[in-house]
Motif scaffolding. Structure first.
Motif, PDB file in Angstrom:
ATOM      1  N   LEU A  89      -2.078  31.305  20.161  1.00  0.00           N
ATOM      2  CA  LEU A  89      -1.573  30.031  20.681  1.00  0.00           C
ATOM      3  C   LEU A  89      -2.742  29.140  21.084  1.00  0.00           C
ATOM      4  CD1 LEU A  89       1.093  31.558  23.104  1.00  0.00           C
ATOM      5  CD2 LEU A  89       1.527  30.586  20.840  1.00  0.00           C
ATOM      6  N   ILE A  90      -2.624  27.852  20.834  1.00  0.00           N
ATOM      7  CA  ILE A  90      -3.632  26.907  21.321  1.00  0.00           C
ATOM      8  C   ILE A  90      -3.024  26.242  22.563  1.00  0.00           C
ATOM      9  CG2 ILE A  90      -5.082  24.917  20.755  1.00  0.00           C
ATOM     10  CD1 ILE A  90      -5.615  27.107  18.769  1.00  0.00           C
ATOM     11  N   ALA A 149       5.453  21.876  25.180  1.00  0.00           N
ATOM     12  CA  ALA A 149       5.843  23.289  25.323  1.00  0.00           C
ATOM     13  C   ALA A 149       4.634  24.129  25.732  1.00  0.00           C
ATOM     14  CB  ALA A 149       6.431  23.797  24.011  1.00  0.00           C
ATOM     15  N   ALA A 150       3.462  23.819  25.151  1.00  0.00           N
ATOM     16  CA  ALA A 150       2.245  24.563  25.517  1.00  0.00           C
ATOM     17  C   ALA A 150       1.931  24.357  27.001  1.00  0.00           C
ATOM     18  CB  ALA A 150       1.073  24.112  24.646  1.00  0.00           C
ATOM     19  N   VAL A 151       2.152  23.134  27.470  1.00  0.00           N
ATOM     20  CA  VAL A 151       1.915  22.823  28.894  1.00  0.00           C
ATOM     21  C   VAL A 151       2.901  23.605  29.769  1.00  0.00           C
ATOM     22  CG1 VAL A 151       2.037  20.959  30.620  1.00  0.00           C
ATOM     23  CG2 VAL A 151       0.919  20.550  28.403  1.00  0.00           C
ATOM     24  N   TYR A 170      -3.649  19.362  35.664  1.00  0.00           N
ATOM     25  CA  TYR A 170      -4.588  18.682  34.767  1.00  0.00           C
ATOM     26  C   TYR A 170      -3.933  18.271  33.453  1.00  0.00           C
ATOM     27  CZ  TYR A 170      -5.197  23.340  32.645  1.00  0.00           C
ATOM     28  OH  TYR A 170      -4.981  24.553  32.042  1.00  0.00           O
ATOM     29  N   CYS A 171      -2.712  18.778  33.203  1.00  0.00           N
ATOM     30  CA  CYS A 171      -2.009  18.411  31.959  1.00  0.00           C
ATOM     31  C   CYS A 171      -1.046  17.243  32.158  1.00  0.00           C
ATOM     32  CB  CYS A 171      -1.222  19.604  31.437  1.00  0.00           C
ATOM     33  SG  CYS A 171      -2.269  20.964  30.932  1.00  0.00           S
ATOM     34  N   ALA A 228      10.706  21.873  27.381  1.00  0.00           N
ATOM     35  CA  ALA A 228      10.148  20.593  26.908  1.00  0.00           C
ATOM     36  C   ALA A 228      11.277  19.702  26.380  1.00  0.00           C
ATOM     37  CB  ALA A 228       9.103  20.841  25.824  1.00  0.00           C
ATOM     38  N   LEU A 229      12.189  20.301  25.616  1.00  0.00           N
ATOM     39  CA  LEU A 229      13.319  19.517  25.073  1.00  0.00           C
ATOM     40  C   LEU A 229      14.193  18.978  26.203  1.00  0.00           C
ATOM     41  CD1 LEU A 229      14.266  21.837  22.074  1.00  0.00           C
ATOM     42  CD2 LEU A 229      13.454  19.478  21.885  1.00  0.00           C
ATOM     43  N   GLN A 230      14.415  19.827  27.219  1.00  0.00           N
ATOM     44  CA  GLN A 230      15.238  19.390  28.361  1.00  0.00           C
ATOM     45  C   GLN A 230      14.578  18.237  29.100  1.00  0.00           C
ATOM     46  OE1 GLN A 230      15.824  22.911  30.675  1.00  0.00           O
ATOM     47  NE2 GLN A 230      17.365  23.665  29.236  1.00  0.00           N
TER      48      GLN A 230
END
Ligand code: NAD
Ligand code: ZN
Length: 370
Positions: free
Chosen positions: A324-325, A268-270, A278-279, A358-360
């Motif tokens: 947020l991190i 989710a952060a990505v 880069y992620c 992210a869940l999807q």
């Protein structure tokens, strides 16, 4: 300790203002040949009949549930310690996962104003992450991990053989936390992690393979813990994946286990950053862990309103701002950074959207439950 140290996996000494402590790796391949001894052993009820405790050895078995980490049950333990004859110079050995560790940390820190203890972590998460750092987190009423303190064990003995009986979901969850630690430090440590984790992903790992992965992960965690022992600066980066992850656990009424929620929280952060290239290695690795172990019914149970409430309740936010991190593009100092973003409906909607995307992403490929 009756087992031999693992060749080529050196010990780690953690320097702490409370007391220096050591992590040793042991190459036992058959748990049945292990006979732990201490003034008192506190262990997970799972090991009743699975570990041969010496006949006269006092042992307290605890069911490793969140209820066991609550104050009423812990108060009973103080009485049990006294009845077992534990004095100020006694030493307790805790054998178990994070639940047993939290209880042992808390109880030994307070009993007779503090007694020494040793720890044998038995879950992948315990071995790779929580065994180092000396923290306890105890539940109070309906509030998970509301109170706690720092009281590290003197010796941590890692016996990778314990991971042999862990279900795949526990292995994937532990790997997600190890991936998080490696990613937080920077791209080089994350690449090294991706190499070392391969035998674990294939299921064909030896005690040596696992010990090398754990050693590398713990060395990275050591850097954070020694730089910022009490969680005020760099160590906060290790909350990566947890702000979204904790809210996701609540939003699914804990149907998604912690480690998998952290993997989804990192994704989710990505997504929140717009999925920068880069992620990609982190994203793909999390997908791989989740495809093997995430229950589609747990994803279905996601409740957006609950997610928003849990996100807002996170104790790390400050007045008017969310903290947020998120991954950083430079990766020079660290792989992640803390950002503060103004609180409010538009940001909250973006944060929730990132979680749903992210869940999807996980649901869009058929899941294979092992
Ligand atoms: N204090 C910290 O720094 C810290 C950090 C992370 C998590 N935690 C806490 O740790 C808890 C989660 O810990 P965890 O995931 O390590 O596990 P756990 O102690 O909750 O155990 C998970 C399950 O695995 C079983 N189990 C333990 N060892 C096993 C083995 N070798 N083989 C088969 N089954 C085994 C347990 O009986 C339990 O059913 C949470 O309460 C969390 O809040 C604490
Ligand atoms: Zn965690």
């Amino acid at each position: 300790m009756t087992s031999l140290p693992l060749a080529s996996v050196p010990s780690i000494v953690i320097r702490s203002s409370l007391c220096n402590y050591t992590i040793d790796f042991h190459g036992l391949t058959d748990l049945g040949t292990w006979h732990p001894e201490a003034d008192l052993i506190l262990t997970d009820a799972f090991f009743r009949g699975r570990i041969s405790f010496p006949k006269e050895q006092p042992v307290i078995f605890v069911e490793a549930t969140e209820a066991a980490k609550s104050l009423p049950q812990i108060i009973e333990l103080f009485v049990a310690l006294k009845q077992a004859g534990l004095g100020r110079g006694s030493r307790l050995l805790a054998v178990g996962g994070g639940v047993i560790q939290d209880i042992a940390t808390f109880v030994t820190s307070l009993y007779m104003r503090g007694i020494a203890w040793d720890y044998v972590p038995t879950t992948f998460l315990g071995m790779a992450d929580s065994c180092m750092g000396g923290k306890s987190s105890i539940n109070v009423g309906a509030f998970k991990n509301l109170i706690g303190n720092f009281h590290p064990p003197r010796c941590i003995d890692i016996l990778p053989v314990f991971a042999r009986t862990l279900p795949p979901v526990e292995m994937a969850g532990g790997a997600a936390e190890a991936a998080k630690i490696a990613f937080c430090r920077g791209p080089e440590t994350f690449s090294r992690y991706l190499e070392l984790v391969q035998p674990v992903l294939s299921g064909a790992w030896s005690e040596q393979d696992l010990a090398l992965l754990l050693h590398a992960t713990l060395l990275v965690k050591q850097w954070f813990v020694e730089k910022d022992e009490f969680d005020r600066a760099e160590r906060r980066c290790l909350n990566f994946g947890h702000t979204w992850g904790h809210a996701l656990e609540s939003a699914t009424q804990f149907a998604i286990p912690h480690g998998l929620a952290v993997a989804l929280g990192m994704m989710a952060a990505v997504r929140f950053l717009g999925s920068p290239s880069y992620c990609l290695p982190l994203w793909d690795h999390c997908l791989q862990l989740l495809h093997l172990t995430l229950d589609p019914a747990a994803v279905e149970s996601f409740e957006p309103e609950r997610f928003r409430r849990a996100f807002l309740a996170d104790k790390k936010h400050s007045s008017g701002y969310y903290h947020l991190i998120v991954p950083t593009s430079s990766g020079v100092e660290l792989g992640v950074e803390e950002i503060t973003t103004p609180a409010g409906d538009p940001q909250l909607a973006a944060i929730q959207l990132a979680m749903e995307e992210a869940l999807q992403a996980v649901s869009s490929v058929p899941l294979e439950i092992v």
